[in-house]
Design a protein around this motif. Structure first.
Motif, PDB file in Angstrom:
ATOM      1  N   LEU A 208       0.839  -1.195   0.000  1.00  0.00           N
ATOM      2  CA  LEU A 208       0.000   0.000   0.000  1.00  0.00           C
ATOM      3  C   LEU A 208       0.877   1.249   0.000  1.00  0.00           C
ATOM      4  N   VAL A 209       0.596   2.150  -0.936  1.00  0.00           N
ATOM      5  CA  VAL A 209       1.352   3.394  -1.080  1.00  0.00           C
ATOM      6  C   VAL A 209       0.408   4.557  -0.785  1.00  0.00           C
ATOM      7  N   ALA A 210       0.834   5.463   0.077  1.00  0.00           N
ATOM      8  CA  ALA A 210      -0.006   6.622   0.391  1.00  0.00           C
ATOM      9  C   ALA A 210       0.875   7.792   0.788  1.00  0.00           C
ATOM     10  N   GLU A 211       0.343   8.984   0.583  1.00  0.00           N
ATOM     11  CA  GLU A 211       1.003  10.204   1.040  1.00  0.00           C
ATOM     12  C   GLU A 211       0.399  10.553   2.393  1.00  0.00           C
ATOM     13  N   PRO A 212       1.190  10.546   3.478  1.00  0.00           N
ATOM     14  CA  PRO A 212       0.635  10.696   4.823  1.00  0.00           C
ATOM     15  C   PRO A 212      -0.264  11.924   4.963  1.00  0.00           C
ATOM     16  N   GLY A 213      -1.387  11.718   5.643  1.00  0.00           N
ATOM     17  CA  GLY A 213      -2.355  12.776   5.859  1.00  0.00           C
ATOM     18  C   GLY A 213      -3.673  12.173   6.297  1.00  0.00           C
ATOM     19  N   PRO A 214      -4.647  12.979   6.709  1.00  0.00           N
ATOM     20  CA  PRO A 214      -5.921  12.453   7.190  1.00  0.00           C
ATOM     21  C   PRO A 214      -6.640  11.562   6.177  1.00  0.00           C
ATOM     22  N   ALA A 215      -6.619  11.958   4.891  1.00  0.00           N
ATOM     23  CA  ALA A 215      -7.306  11.150   3.871  1.00  0.00           C
ATOM     24  C   ALA A 215      -6.633   9.789   3.720  1.00  0.00           C
TER      25      ALA A 215
END
Length: 289
Positions: A208-215
């Motif tokens: 899983l790849v994500a840009e850290p943040g609330p979403a």
């Protein structure tokens, strides 16, 4: 062969991470194949496995070409019935892909990669750039769903009656397509079973790849639920585009602090994330990756 399926929220950089994963694996000596539907800067735009670097080949999925070839093959099988009904055959040049053709083309590519249809070379690692997260979870459930539909529409236990079909064809004077239909369904079922086995294999993981943040926090929670339902194993999440935490600019410092807070939540809920720094621009080729 080990398989790494890469996905994440749209725009999180999943294709970049998939390409970087493949390059890192090849640099460590593993024979690696990267499968992606999206273009990657500096990588060949070829629909057959093409060398990128030592030990690494990549292939780009072409959903439109796959859709045309599958529909034209079906049309050829139905040619006698279509002629009887006065149908006008479709030309390949006039066909445009329909919604869902991308998912089917990707499943076809997974089967070919797992079965070794693309080349005689054996691979140690298969890296697959999946669609965005929600679409990826639906895609991973698709082989099992399609197999259930096939078994309901064309039950295998009813094939015993196929000996009567030639007689029925003579009585009706109409070609009976049931024989090849059952054979085609059996082939499709076997192909879907191969993809399903690849997805469920213990050597297959999802990255899983994500840009850290609330979403991203909410997206990862949704992903963990979906993975648990499908029995898939997840690697440590990849935190992409991390900002430096020592910036003197208050704006960037606040964004970096928000990212660190989000990363703390990720670590509390699962494995510590893999950190990937922001380049300050989009990667332009293998050197950046």
């Amino acid at each position: 062969m080990r398989t790494v399926l890469v996905t994440g929220p749209g725009g999180a950089g999943r294709t970049t991470v998939a390409a970087a994963t493949a390059l890192a694996s090849a640099s460590e000596g593993a024979r690696t194949l990267l499968v992606s539907a999206d273009p990657i800067p500096g990588f060949p735009d070829a629909t057959a496995p093409t060398p990128v670097a030592a030990g690494l080949r990549s292939v780009r999925i072409d959903p439109a070409a796959h859709f045309r070839s599958e529909l034209l093959a079906l049309q050829e099988q139905l040619s006698s019935v279509l002629e009887l009904l006065g149908g006008n055959p479709l030309d390949g040049e006039e066909l445009t892909e329909l919604p869902g053709s991308g998912e089917l083309a990707l499943l076809h590519a997974l089967r070919r990669a797992a079965h070794g249809d693309w080349s005689d070379e054996a691979y140690d690692l298969l890296v697959v750039d999946l669609p965005p997260l929600r679409d990826a979870l639906r895609l991973l459930a698709l082989p099992g769903q399609l197999r259930r539909y096939l078994r309901r529409l064309l039950p295998q236990e009813r094939q015993a009656a196929r000996a009567l079909r030639p007689v029925l064809a003579q009585l009706a004077g109409v070609p009976m397509p049931a024989q090849w239909l059952y054979e085609a369904a059996a082939r499709r079922d076997a192909e879907l079973a191969q993809v399903e086995a690849l997805i469920e294999d213990r050597a297959t993981t999802l990255r899983l790849v994500a840009e850290p943040g609330p979403a991203a926090d909410e997206a990862l929670r949704t992903a963990r639920t979906g993975l648990a339902l499908h029995g898939l194993r997840a690697d440590a999440p990849v935190a992409n585009r991390l900002l430096p935490g020592h910036s003197p600019d208050p704006f960037f410092a606040a964004l970096a602090a928000q990212q660190e807070k989000s990363l703390g939540h990720w670590a509390d809920e699962g494995a510590a994330p893999v950190r990937v720094a922001h380049l300050g621009r989009d990667p332009q080729g293998p050197d950046d990756l």
